[in-house]
Motif scaffolding. Structure first.
Motif, PDB file in Angstrom:
ATOM      1  N   ILE A  15      -8.539   6.666 -12.900  1.00  0.00           N
ATOM      2  CA  ILE A  15      -7.221   7.087 -12.415  1.00  0.00           C
ATOM      3  C   ILE A  15      -6.692   6.089 -11.390  1.00  0.00           C
ATOM      4  O   ILE A  15      -7.395   5.681 -10.464  1.00  0.00           O
ATOM      5  N   ASP A  16      -5.431   5.699 -11.555  1.00  0.00           N
ATOM      6  CA  ASP A  16      -4.741   4.821 -10.611  1.00  0.00           C
ATOM      7  C   ASP A  16      -4.012   5.702  -9.598  1.00  0.00           C
ATOM      8  O   ASP A  16      -3.162   6.512  -9.962  1.00  0.00           O
ATOM      9  N   ASP A  17      -4.341   5.556  -8.302  1.00  0.00           N
ATOM     10  CA  ASP A  17      -3.724   6.393  -7.279  1.00  0.00           C
ATOM     11  C   ASP A  17      -2.579   5.687  -6.563  1.00  0.00           C
ATOM     12  O   ASP A  17      -2.214   6.042  -5.452  1.00  0.00           O
ATOM     13  N   THR A  18      -1.990   4.678  -7.225  1.00  0.00           N
ATOM     14  CA  THR A  18      -0.856   3.968  -6.644  1.00  0.00           C
ATOM     15  C   THR A  18       0.420   4.775  -6.840  1.00  0.00           C
ATOM     16  O   THR A  18       0.660   5.331  -7.908  1.00  0.00           O
ATOM     17  N   ALA A  19       1.252   4.821  -5.808  1.00  0.00           N
ATOM     18  CA  ALA A  19       2.504   5.566  -5.881  1.00  0.00           C
ATOM     19  C   ALA A  19       3.444   4.926  -6.889  1.00  0.00           C
ATOM     20  O   ALA A  19       3.396   3.715  -7.114  1.00  0.00           O
ATOM     21  N   PRO A  20       4.324   5.725  -7.530  1.00  0.00           N
ATOM     22  CA  PRO A  20       5.288   5.165  -8.481  1.00  0.00           C
ATOM     23  C   PRO A  20       6.150   4.093  -7.814  1.00  0.00           C
ATOM     24  O   PRO A  20       6.586   4.247  -6.677  1.00  0.00           O
ATOM     25  N   GLY A  21       6.355   2.991  -8.529  1.00  0.00           N
ATOM     26  CA  GLY A  21       7.196   1.927  -8.008  1.00  0.00           C
ATOM     27  C   GLY A  21       6.462   0.913  -7.165  1.00  0.00           C
ATOM     28  O   GLY A  21       7.023  -0.130  -6.823  1.00  0.00           O
ATOM     29  N   SER A  22       5.203   1.181  -6.830  1.00  0.00           N
ATOM     30  CA  SER A  22       4.438   0.235  -6.018  1.00  0.00           C
ATOM     31  C   SER A  22       3.936  -0.902  -6.901  1.00  0.00           C
ATOM     32  O   SER A  22       3.476  -0.695  -8.010  1.00  0.00           O
TER      33      SER A  22
END
Length: 421
Positions: free
Chosen positions: A404-411
């Protein structure tokens, strides 16, 4: 630095304390009562002549209704506050228990224990209650605060199962269910405290650097739908519901078939609740120090291995106690980790709704776990097939959570700090 961030999490001077304690008590009532349902399968079957499949369906249906109602309950709490939502839910929950107490037929049992309880618990459990905790706590303390609230909520499982068992044995099924309905009504006013944090701020708090920009509900849902990590989290949460609902509903009956001592099933469920207090707190603590998806992956691996070992090894009182302890340590630790991960990626403004959508997957799994357990038993006379599926599901969920990628949308960054939001 805010008071919430600078003072100890459960200090009386910390405004988050009342929210966390009230959330724990509401969860204690709702989740504790829910965990007693497996104790009533035998009495409903033998005393009222209802098929096990029908009773299992009623219990399974409340999970399904809970799942479909959760996004709406979360959205209502996000918009109107927790007070009216918790009050409405407690009333529905109590009404459903009362209807089940006097149900002369399977249809009435399904409406009460399935539909009304499902609606009620959607308004008095994680999607509403932990979302209030998430909004009240600082970024640094959010995972821990959610873990403490979930751990405190396990107290209800420790207390409610022996209470329901004792009243059922001394005064009957109906009296036991009426007593549980009364407990749910007593917990309803605690919803007022969940809104205390919002009322205490004359102006909205400035978003933290890690908080994604505010967006409309439609935009938040669209972002979540496009986010691969959110999709994997949602699919993986299905496994959690499947495993927990099957064990909570059918473990007492399975132990009875294994010729274990009478009352051991209730003891095992109570032990799960007891150890879940430590497990939820620990998962909240770990989620604040390590990436939450990794903690979730290892949790599912441990749970699946414990289930496989329990089924394969001889059944003794000691093995049941050890199994209950391990299950408790991994039981609801998924909830603060999952909700904390959603808050980390998408912020807290629409946390109730986004967690509710994810939780729908959990409850689809719960429906199948509870219902298939009864169906497979009626068809084959054994729980072996469903136990095997429950163990294998742990490996499946772990493989979904690790990437799972826990990066915020748009980052543009593909990495994230180890600490949880």
């Amino acid at each position: 630095m805010s008071t919430t961030a600078s003072s100890p999490l459960l200090s009386l001077k910390n405004p988050t304390t009342l929210v966390v304690v009230s959330a724990a008590l509401i969860l204690s009532a709702a989740m504790g009562i829910r965990q007693t349902f497996g104790l009533f399968i035998g009495p409903f079957s033998f005393d009222r002549g209802m098929p096990v499949t029908l009773i299992a369906f009623a219990i399974a249906l409340h999970n399904l209704v809970w799942g479909f109602a959760q996004p709406f309950a979360g959205a209502a709490a996000d918009r109107y506050g927790c007070t009216p939502v918790v009050a409405f839910g407690a009333a529905c929950f109590a009404a459903g228990l009362a209807m089940a107490a006097v149900a002369p037929s399977g249809a009435m049992l399904v409406i009460g224990l399935g539909v009304l309880v499902g609606i009620g618990i959607s308004c008095t459990s994680f999607g509403v209650v932990l979302s209030a905790v998430g909004r009240a706590a600082s970024d640094e303390r959010r995972s821990m605060a959610m873990g403490i609230a979930s751990a405190g909520g396990s107290l209800g499982q420790v207390l409610m199962i022996p209470l329901a068992q004792t009243i059922r044995e001394t005064a009957g099924v109906s009296t036991s269910l009426f007593a549980l309905a009364f407990v749910m009504l007593v917990a309803a006013p605690l919803g007022i405290a969940l809104d205390r944090h919002a009322r205490a701020s004359a102006t909205p708090a400035a978003p933290s650097a890690a908080e994604p920009p505010a967006s409309s509900l439609r935009e938040a849902l669209s972002q979540a739908g496009r986010h691969r990590g959110y999709r994997l989290l949602t699919v993986g949460f299905f496994t959690c519901g499947f495993q927990l609902a099957f064990i909570a509903t059918h473990l007492p009956g399975y132990l009875f078939l294994c010729h274990m001592p009478a009352g051991l099933g209730a003891t095992a469920l109570a032990l799960i609740g007891l150890f879940n207090m430590a497990g939820s707190w620990t998962c909240g603590w770990l989620g604040g120090r390590f990436r939450q998806q990794y903690v979730l992956g290892w949790l599912y691996l441990v749970r699946g291995a414990a289930i496989a070992a329990f089924v394969a090894l001889p059944k003794t009182t000691a093995s049941v106690v050890v199994f209950a302890a391990v299950m408790g340590l991994t039981w609801l630790g998924t909830v603060p980790l999952t909700s904390g991960l959603i808050a980390k990626v998408f912020g807290t403004r629409h946390l109730g709704t986004l967690f509710g959508v994810c939780f729908l997957s959990h409850q689809l799994g719960s429906f199948l776990g509870a219902w298939l357990g009864g169906f497979v038993f009626d068809v084959t006379g054994s729980y072996s097939l469903i136990w095997g599926a429950t163990a294998a599901a742990g490996l499946f969920a772990a493989m979904l959570h690790f990437p799972i990628d826990d990066t915020a949308p748009g980052s543009r960054s593909g990495t994230s700090a180890p600490a949880a939001a």
